[in-house]
Design a protein around this motif. Sequence first.
Motif, short mmCIF file in Angstrom:
data_model
loop_
_atom_site.label_atom_id
_atom_site.label_comp_id
_atom_site.label_asym_id
_atom_site.label_seq_id
_atom_site.Cartn_x
_atom_site.Cartn_y
_atom_site.Cartn_z
N ARG A 70 0.84 -1.20 0.00
CA ARG A 70 0.00 0.00 0.00
C ARG A 70 0.88 1.25 0.00
O ARG A 70 2.01 1.23 0.50
CB ARG A 70 -0.91 0.00 1.22
CG ARG A 70 -1.92 -1.15 1.21
CD ARG A 70 -2.82 -1.11 2.42
NE ARG A 70 -3.79 -2.21 2.42
CZ ARG A 70 -4.68 -2.42 3.37
NH1 ARG A 70 -4.72 -1.60 4.43
NH2 ARG A 70 -5.52 -3.43 3.28
N PRO A 71 0.40 2.36 -0.57
CA PRO A 71 1.23 3.57 -0.69
C PRO A 71 1.78 4.06 0.65
O PRO A 71 2.94 4.50 0.73
CB PRO A 71 0.27 4.59 -1.31
CG PRO A 71 -0.74 3.77 -2.05
CD PRO A 71 -0.90 2.51 -1.25
N LYS A 72 0.98 3.97 1.71
CA LYS A 72 1.45 4.47 3.00
C LYS A 72 2.69 3.72 3.46
O LYS A 72 3.68 4.31 3.90
CB LYS A 72 0.33 4.33 4.04
CG LYS A 72 0.75 4.75 5.45
CD LYS A 72 -0.37 4.50 6.44
CE LYS A 72 -0.58 3.01 6.67
NZ LYS A 72 -1.56 2.75 7.75
N ALA A 101 8.59 2.86 4.17
CA ALA A 101 9.77 2.03 3.94
C ALA A 101 10.83 2.78 3.15
O ALA A 101 12.03 2.70 3.46
CB ALA A 101 9.37 0.75 3.21
N ALA A 102 10.42 3.56 2.15
CA ALA A 102 11.38 4.32 1.35
C ALA A 102 12.10 5.37 2.19
O ALA A 102 13.31 5.55 2.08
CB ALA A 102 10.67 4.98 0.16
N PHE A 160 16.95 7.16 4.71
CA PHE A 160 17.62 7.76 5.86
C PHE A 160 18.78 6.89 6.33
O PHE A 160 19.87 7.40 6.65
CB PHE A 160 16.62 7.97 6.99
CG PHE A 160 17.22 8.52 8.25
CD1 PHE A 160 17.62 9.84 8.33
CD2 PHE A 160 17.39 7.71 9.36
CE1 PHE A 160 18.18 10.35 9.49
CE2 PHE A 160 17.95 8.20 10.52
CZ PHE A 160 18.34 9.53 10.59
N ALA A 161 18.57 5.57 6.39
CA ALA A 161 19.66 4.68 6.80
C ALA A 161 20.82 4.74 5.83
O ALA A 161 21.99 4.74 6.23
CB ALA A 161 19.13 3.24 6.92
N PRO A 197 15.84 1.05 10.10
CA PRO A 197 15.18 -0.20 9.64
C PRO A 197 14.60 -1.01 10.78
O PRO A 197 13.60 -1.71 10.59
CB PRO A 197 16.33 -0.95 8.93
CG PRO A 197 17.58 -0.36 9.45
CD PRO A 197 17.27 1.06 9.77
N LEU A 198 15.21 -0.95 11.98
CA LEU A 198 14.63 -1.67 13.11
C LEU A 198 13.26 -1.09 13.49
O LEU A 198 12.33 -1.82 13.82
CB LEU A 198 15.57 -1.60 14.31
CG LEU A 198 16.87 -2.41 14.20
CD1 LEU A 198 17.70 -2.24 15.47
CD2 LEU A 198 16.59 -3.87 13.94
N GLY A 199 13.14 0.22 13.44
CA GLY A 199 11.84 0.84 13.70
C GLY A 199 10.82 0.45 12.66
O GLY A 199 9.65 0.19 12.99
N LEU A 200 11.24 0.38 11.40
CA LEU A 200 10.32 -0.06 10.35
C LEU A 200 9.86 -1.49 10.61
O LEU A 200 8.67 -1.81 10.48
CB LEU A 200 11.01 0.04 8.99
CG LEU A 200 10.20 -0.46 7.79
CD1 LEU A 200 8.94 0.36 7.60
CD2 LEU A 200 11.07 -0.42 6.53
#
Length: 311
Positions: A9-11, A16-17, A22-23, A226-229
């Motif tokens: 989904r776009p959200k 994720a992007a 940022f990482a 990425p851990l937060g994602l």
Amino acid sequence: MEKLGFLLRPKWLVLAAVALAFAFLCFSVLAPWQLGKNTSTSARNDLITRSVGADPVPISDILTANGFPADDEWRRVTATGSYLPDSEALVRLRSIREQPAYEVITPFVLDGGPTVLVNRGYVLPVEGTRPPDFEPAPTGQVTLDARVRQAEGTSREPIEEDGHLQVYNINPEQIGAAVGVDAIDGYLQLDDDQPGGLGLIELPQTDAGPYLSYGLQWLAFGIMAPLGLAYFVRAEIRERRMSRAEMADAMSGEPGPVPDDRDGPDDRPGSVEEEEFTLPTRREKRARARSASRPTVPSDPRLADRYGKNR
């Protein structure tokens, strides 16, 4: 795959992007930038520390055809020659003890050698930003004690203002072209009490600064993104599983959990309330007394005969 279909989904794609970009910036740009500054600062501090206790050497011992080696920056040298006072330049936008200042650059012709720029020190502006009148460089042959410095990069073109050529960086190629001399790469910064010296430019502080901790913080942020994602994805999956389980229970018709009302009365609408306690009336008391006074008839005939009922 159906469980992870919501990630398309776009959200979630945008989230994720952003996290991955940022990482990537943390690992490829921000952390290396701060760690690189820490490395250069540590190298500079090491050169300054070594130069403090070293004796000055003749400038010819370290001078090469390309100027001064980078490993010899801040090294103390002695130089003999003469100033060119008519070819001076002022360096704008300098700060001395948190005050705006100008630094005075004068070419110096070495005896039997090339021309090198000399930073004679600083002067403070008057009337806001106007350069003050300062002592000119001496004429004739002089011997200087100075420190070797590397050339600075160029940023903006020189300007003529308040009767002086003014530059933004100490770059021998740019300044030499502006004043009409062929100066070698690098320059000299005068020590205290030298011929032609002005305000002494002190050595930088040799502390490492916060660059190492900043670099480690950017690395930590790059790991946390990425851990937060992953945490949010896991929470979304758990929420969806719970929703599907509740829907399945509702469709199967199974009753929900029975509330435990041992801790108190049930206040739900329609529930049976506890019976209210009332005192017995006189008629009820008399009836209970008559019932208690009647003899108990044994149900076994043999017992009845024993107690004389059948005699």
